[in-house]
Design a protein around this motif. Structure first.
Motif: not given
Length: 434
Positions: A412-434
């Motif tokens: 679980l990752t929680a924050t007030y920040l609204h992220a722009w996923f394409p700013s770091n595709p690898e990091a964004a994908a890793a947040l959802f990866a099983s």
């Protein structure tokens, strides 16, 4: 590789001048003429793009040199120009406000600036403001000006006569409150909540036609991003992954570009409505985006089925990303401005209260273990959380002050920040990866 398309950057001296209404009116007017119109919004925003999307008939994403990145902005404009007959970019705040500013974007991509000035209560001073806007940065392309909220046809003629030499006067739009969109503490009311929005857009299109603001801007040449033709498509990191995304009046703050990113990564998107009483679909990961949970406290509290589903999902070690409103929903309690509180999902110890004043605003980057994700924060709630943050966001301007906290508990990752996923595709994908 390059392509040309008529384009304009709709800017103003300040916020509240009517940029969204006039940009939407221009988009709807030219769409009604049979043109394909693409609209972008400068900088982070969820509410204005909802209006612009309904006006243009196409999704609206942000253009921002820091959050999105220069080359990504270049490619987005290039791809839009390949399919559009007109590109409009709505500015944010004042033309020269922010770092980087809207003027920086216009200069970088050669976007002709069409200034919109609220001329109510103004006569020849209008000319002085236009002179300043058009000359402050000599390298900035400046195409002309629209006078907004004028009092009469005579008022419009007076403003036209006050124009500095060499500045084109596109027209004067008379004051009409029926064209505006209601707002609340985070900005405009969401498009889906304005029952007569389409009628307002048609009226706005008619108003700019009456004012004579109908000519297409000159074509701009857009080029592909450096290496765009040579860079191979990234491997789909979320191939076959099912992601449940909350989407309703309480959770609506999603960039279309973020949804497209997840799909490009191979994910299957499953939408559900916490407000309507939906449970969690059979998914591998969950995204709870921002929105207005404080306006739907009782409905969210009553959905105990979803609360139980999320608890089971979390206990099973499956990923959850909660942003702003989604983060508030995972607390134990959330209260509105009047102090009315309700029990939320309770996956994060703590509570939050809606305040009268803005509590967080600005461009920030989250230094996650997966990598840095850029985005922004904008909220009126104050949260007290019984969990130590794993990091704090850094501010784009480097002021040194502490940014938003980032909390993590298992997946679980929680924050007030609204992220722009394409700013770091690898990091964004890793947040959802099983």
């Amino acid at each position: 590789m390059s392509v040309s398309c008529p384009a304009a950057f709709v800017a103003a001296p300040a916020s509240g001048q009517g940029k969204t209404t006039v940009t939407a009116a221009m988009a709807r007017y030219h769409r009604n003429r049979g043109l394909r119109v693409r609209v972008f919004k400068t900088g982070p925003d969820f509410l204005d793009p909802m209006i612009l999307e309904q006006a243009s008939g196409h999704t609206v994403d942000p253009l921002h040199l820091w959050m999105v990145g220069e080359e990504a902005c270049r490619q987005m404009l290039f791809e839009a120009a390949q399919e559009a007959d007109l590109i409009l970019v709505e500015g944010s705040m004042g033309l020269f406000d922010g770092d980087p500013s809207g003027a920086d974007l216009a200069v970088k991509f050669g976007l002709p600036v069409l200034a919109l000035v609220d001329a109510s209560g103004m006569a020849h001073t209008f000319g002085a403001i236009v002179h300043g806007l058009s000359t402050w940065r000599p390298e900035m392309p400046f195409v002309g000006v629209i006078a907004n909220r004028t009092g009469s046809p005579g008022h419009g003629r007076m403003l036209r006569d006050a124009m500095p030499e060499g500045v084109h006067f596109f027209g004067a739009i008379q004051r009409n409150e029926a064209l505006s969109v209601p707002d609340r503490h985070l900005g405009l009311v969401q498009a889906g909540e304005v029952e007569d929005l389409d009628a307002r857009l048609e009226a706005a299109a008619a108003a700019i036609a009456e004012a004579g603001v109908t000519e297409l801007p000159a074509p701009v040449t857009f080029t592909a991003a450096a290496g765009a033709d040579e860079t191979p498509a990234p491997a789909a990191q979320l191939d076959g992954l099912r992601i449940g995304i909350a989407r309703d009046a309480a959770f609506a703050f999603t960039y279309p570009g973020n949804l497209a990113f997840l799909q490009e990564q191979g994910a299957q998107l499953e939408f559900f409505s916490p407000v309507a009483g939906d449970g969690l679909p059979a998914v591998d990961a969950v995204w709870l985006p921002g929105g207005y949970p404080e306006l739907h406290l009782d409905a969210l509290a009553a959905n105990t089925r979803l609360q139980a589903d999320l608890a089971a999902h979390h206990a099973a070690g499956r990923p959850i990303l909660a942003e702003c409103g989604g983060f508030l929903y995972l607390l134990e309690q959330l209260a509105d401005r009047d102090g009315h509180g309700a029990a939320m999902a309770g996956l994060i110890p703590g509570h939050a209260q809606l305040e009268d004043k803005l509590q967080g605003l600005g461009l920030q980057a989250a230094p996650l273990p997966e990598g840095e994700l850029r985005g922004h924060t904008f909220h009126h709630t104050r949260a007290e959380v019984g969990l130590e943050p794993i990091a704090h966001c850094t501010r784009a301007r480097g002021t040194g002050s502490t940014g938003e906290a980032v909390y993590r508990d298992g997946r679980l990752t929680a924050t007030y920040l609204h992220a722009w996923f394409p700013s770091n595709p690898e990091a964004a994908a890793a947040l959802f990866a099983s």
